[in-house]
Write an enzyme that holds these catalytic residues in place. Structure first.
Site, short mmCIF file in Angstrom:
data_model
loop_
_atom_site.label_atom_id
_atom_site.label_comp_id
_atom_site.label_asym_id
_atom_site.label_seq_id
_atom_site.Cartn_x
_atom_site.Cartn_y
_atom_site.Cartn_z
CG HIS A 177 35.39 -58.90 15.14
ND1 HIS A 177 36.76 -58.93 15.06
CD2 HIS A 177 35.02 -60.10 15.60
CE1 HIS A 177 37.19 -60.11 15.48
NE2 HIS A 177 36.16 -60.84 15.80
CG ASP B 13 35.93 -65.68 12.46
OD1 ASP B 13 35.49 -65.98 13.58
OD2 ASP B 13 36.79 -64.80 12.29
#
Length: 391
Positions: free
Chosen positions: A248, A324
């Site tokens: 992230h 993702d």
């Protein structure tokens, strides 16, 4: 390495667009490096999805061109490979009317899309007049979106510590019923990653650092979801548990493939053998596997490994391979724009490209179409993926 790769991808994408005659090309265009702003490591707001960004302004659409019926059909197939984040009923309706194969309920979405008659998912299905997937992140614990509506459930680590696999299956069926009752068909859970390196981003989202325990509980969870009519998605292939950091927030590298093959990969094979489910490919770089400058979600070698099952306890996988989030995680956004990332992921072998930002769907589709025109993505590959994602 990241800077060089970013320049390379930008140049390749610009060249593809030139080949598709969709934009005017200059040396400056080909050499540009486009990025997006990434989010915090856990959320864009206190209750947000790990890595989900706040909505961004849409990019202006590329110039429209006349399309043959064959091109229109191909464009519809490309659109079906998109799993796009939505913020409201109106936003979801607009994206579905453009052909999106699925919508992703973001943490910042208007809760009315789950609850308000006439503006909920049931109303979307009636208005759109075709089937489509509705996905969410709902693992239990700290990753369960809109829990004020869908319910609060224990973290995977707590599930494994306090319940048998059979009891977790029953618990997941209860969770799945709540999702299904609100129109959700796909759950981006369970996590199959092993909590080996004690990364904050994994932690109690993992059932266990033990590969057998993690796989068996993940399989039980997925089976419970299936009992409720919800498709589970095992993540994050080929394994995030030993990565150097959080995808992230930036570039993350795993140990070499020899280590991943013996430790992180077997739980995926065992879980897929034990339960029905799809797979999400993460953004980690795996040394010794494919292109070491590419995150797994953009690396053809990773999808080939997934499809072949050529790892201990692995099984050939013919289901849907998701990425993702391609717009809310710095491992991708530090390298390229969302349209570039979607084209790269689909070209690598992804069946559904997931992104959560407010990127223009038309621009993303145009970028993939240009890559097909340029020969970097084959029509056959698009057709195969479109067949897998039919719901």
């Amino acid at each position: 390495m990241n800077k060089n790769f970013s320049v390379k991808v930008a140049a390749m994408t610009a060249a593809a667009l030139c080949g598709g005659l969709l934009v005017a090309c200059t040396p400056e265009t080909i050499g540009s490096d486009t990025t997006e702003t990434s989010s915090s490591p856990i959320s864009e707001k206190p209750t947000g999805r790990p890595g989900e960004p706040a909505p961004t302004s849409s990019t202006s659409a590329l110039p429209a061109t006349e399309e043959t019926p064959e091109q229109e059909e191909l464009r519809a197939q490309v659109a079906s490979l998109m799993m796009v984040g939505v913020t409201s009923y109106e936003d979801a309706l607009a994206k579905l009317q453009q052909g999106a194969g699925g919508i992703f309920i973001t943490s910042w979405a208007d809760p009315a899309i789950l609850t308000e008659p006439g503006r909920d998912i049931a109303a979307l299905r009636e208005t759109v007049g075709r089937d489509f997937s509705v996905s969410i992140d709902f693992e239990g614990g700290r990753v369960q979106r809109h829990s004020e509506i869908l319910g609060n459930w224990p973290a995977p680590r707590e599930m494994a510590a306090t319940r048998t696999p059979e009891e977790v299956r029953a618990l997941a069926a209860e969770m799945g019923k709540s999702l299904a009752d609100h129109g959700i068909t796909v759950n981006f859970a369970p996590v199959v990653d092993l909590d080996i390196a004690e990364l904050d981003v994994i932690g109690d989202r993992s059932f266990s650092p033990d590969p057998v325990v993690a796989a068996d509980y993940a399989a039980a969870f997925a089976t419970g979801m299936k009992d409720a009519g919800v498709t589970a998605v095992f993540k994050h292939f080929p394994g995030h548990g030993q990565a150097s950091g959080d995808t992230h927030t930036g570039f993350a590298v795993t140990p070499p493939i020899e280590v991943i093959r013996e430790q992180d990969l077997p739980p995926f094979g065992r879980a897929l053998t034990g339960a029905p489910g799809e797979v999400m490919v993460g953004h980690m770089v795996v040394p010794g596997l494919g292109d070491e400058s590419l995150p797994s979600s953009l690396d053809p070698a990773v999808y080939q490994l997934l499809r072949s099952g050529a790892y201990p306890e692995g099984v050939p996988f013919n289901g849907v391979a998701y990425t993702d989030d391609l717009s809310g995680m710095a491992a991708i956004t530090d390298l390229m724009s969302t349209p570039e990332a979607v084209a790269a992921a689909i070209g690598a072998g992804a069946d559904q490209a997931l992104w959560s930002s407010d990127e223009s769907l038309e621009v993303v589709i145009d970028t993939v179409m240009a890559a097909i025109e340029a020969g970097t993505i084959s029509e056959e590959q698009i057709q195969e993926s479109a067949e897998r994602v039919q719901v």
